[in-house]
Write an enzyme that holds these catalytic residues in place. Sequence first.
Site, short mmCIF file in Angstrom:
data_model
loop_
_atom_site.label_atom_id
_atom_site.label_comp_id
_atom_site.label_asym_id
_atom_site.label_seq_id
_atom_site.Cartn_x
_atom_site.Cartn_y
_atom_site.Cartn_z
NE ARG A 102 -0.46 14.30 22.28
CZ ARG A 102 0.62 13.87 21.63
NH1 ARG A 102 0.48 13.24 20.47
NH2 ARG A 102 1.82 14.05 22.12
CG HIS A 129 4.53 18.26 23.49
ND1 HIS A 129 4.07 17.53 24.58
CD2 HIS A 129 4.88 17.33 22.55
CE1 HIS A 129 4.13 16.23 24.28
NE2 HIS A 129 4.63 16.09 23.07
CD GLN A 132 9.37 15.70 22.89
OE1 GLN A 132 8.53 14.82 22.70
NE2 GLN A 132 10.67 15.41 22.94
CG ASP A 221 7.97 19.25 15.64
OD1 ASP A 221 7.76 18.05 15.37
OD2 ASP A 221 7.09 20.00 16.12
CB CYS A 261 9.70 16.23 19.57
SG CYS A 261 8.86 16.80 18.08
NE ARG A 289 7.51 13.12 26.17
CZ ARG A 289 6.48 13.13 25.31
NH1 ARG A 289 6.70 13.05 24.02
NH2 ARG A 289 5.23 13.28 25.75
N1 NVA Z 1 4.50 19.77 16.41
C1 NVA Z 1 4.09 18.38 16.37
C2 NVA Z 1 4.61 17.66 17.56
C3 NVA Z 1 4.28 16.19 17.60
C4 NVA Z 1 4.79 15.53 18.84
C5 NVA Z 1 2.58 18.29 16.29
O1 NVA Z 1 1.89 19.03 17.02
O2 NVA Z 1 2.07 17.50 15.50
N1 CP Z 2 6.81 13.46 20.63
C1 CP Z 2 5.53 13.07 20.86
O1 CP Z 2 4.79 13.66 21.64
O2 CP Z 2 5.19 11.96 20.16
P1 CP Z 2 3.71 11.36 20.04
O3 CP Z 2 2.90 12.32 19.21
O4 CP Z 2 3.91 10.03 19.35
O5 CP Z 2 3.14 11.20 21.40
#
Ligand code: NVA
Ligand code: CP
Length: 313
Positions: A102, A129, A132, A221, A261, A289
């Site tokens: 990540r 992602h 997800q 989101d 999500c 997930r």
């Molecule tokens: N769009 C959000 C998703 C978090 C799982 C982010 O990138 O922060």
């Molecule tokens: N939805 C998701 O990826 O959550 P986290 O950022 O908590 O991993």
Amino acid sequence: MQKDLLTIEELNGADLEKIISMASEMKKKRFDLSRRPLEGKSVGMIFSKSSTRTRVSFEVGIHELGGNSIFMDMSNLQIGRGESFADTARVLSRYLHAVVIRTSKHDDVVEFAKFANIPVINALTDSFHPCQALADLFTIYEYSEQLKGVNVAYLGDCSNNIANSLILGAKLAGLNLTLSSPQKFAPNEDLIRNPDRGRGKIRWEQDPFKAVRNAEYIYTDVWVSMGFENEAKKRMRSLKKYRITSEIVGAAAPGAKIMHCLPAHRGEEITDEVIDSHGSIVFEQAENRLHVQKAILTMLLDTQKNGEFESEY
Ligand code: NVA
Ligand code: CP
């Protein structure tokens, strides 16, 4: 299945079917720990951004598959002191059997995967992602018993990682996806058009009430994704009208399900009333997930071992 899962673009219809059927089997037999496809294997988890769901569901999933997970905060690796992604990938490939990453720049993950000779899974970048979106497709499949032709509306920031992956997921699965946002946060047209998989209708509609008409699922989101905090004020102002409220839900198909999500910023992109309503399936989505990622890990490691997919599931 290809070596890595960096975006949903790398998957074909057969991969998606297999992920869904294996995730469903794993969900039913969660505590049957007799099948341990990751026995004796170690999976590295390199994260440079916060995470609750992704980190914990991967670590638990790896454990349940018989493997060992090693969490690495990217800032504590030598990457933080200038070692290249390529060299890090070459070295870690000598120890590990797969890597979950990540980070911000999608190209860094692409670079890492290019130099790793083990499977690499994108656990979120600024652009995509995929884990997800695959869990989202599995969740929709559980409720609708199909994906093709299911109507999904996504409201909010249509240019973020979640929207991008949903677009690719909709094209693969044949969902009818309507994205709704102001012009500033419009979806990436190229992603919608190329490549044309010939399935699903994807469109952008600025009016959120029109966008949810006939929607069986309404998805949102956060308005401020990780790394975009300096734009928070501007985003709050321009996305206000795209909040999922009871009025928005009332304009959708009767019994429409609510998806997010997570993490949610309650009172911003979604009201408490909606996220806590009977139609909300956000926690089922979060649970899924785990099952989907166990399926992905099993398939990628099988592909690596056999040169083609083969599994006891
Ligand atoms: N769009 C959000 C998703 C978090 C799982 C982010 O990138 O922060
Ligand atoms: N939805 C998701 O990826 O959550 P986290 O950022 O908590 O991993």
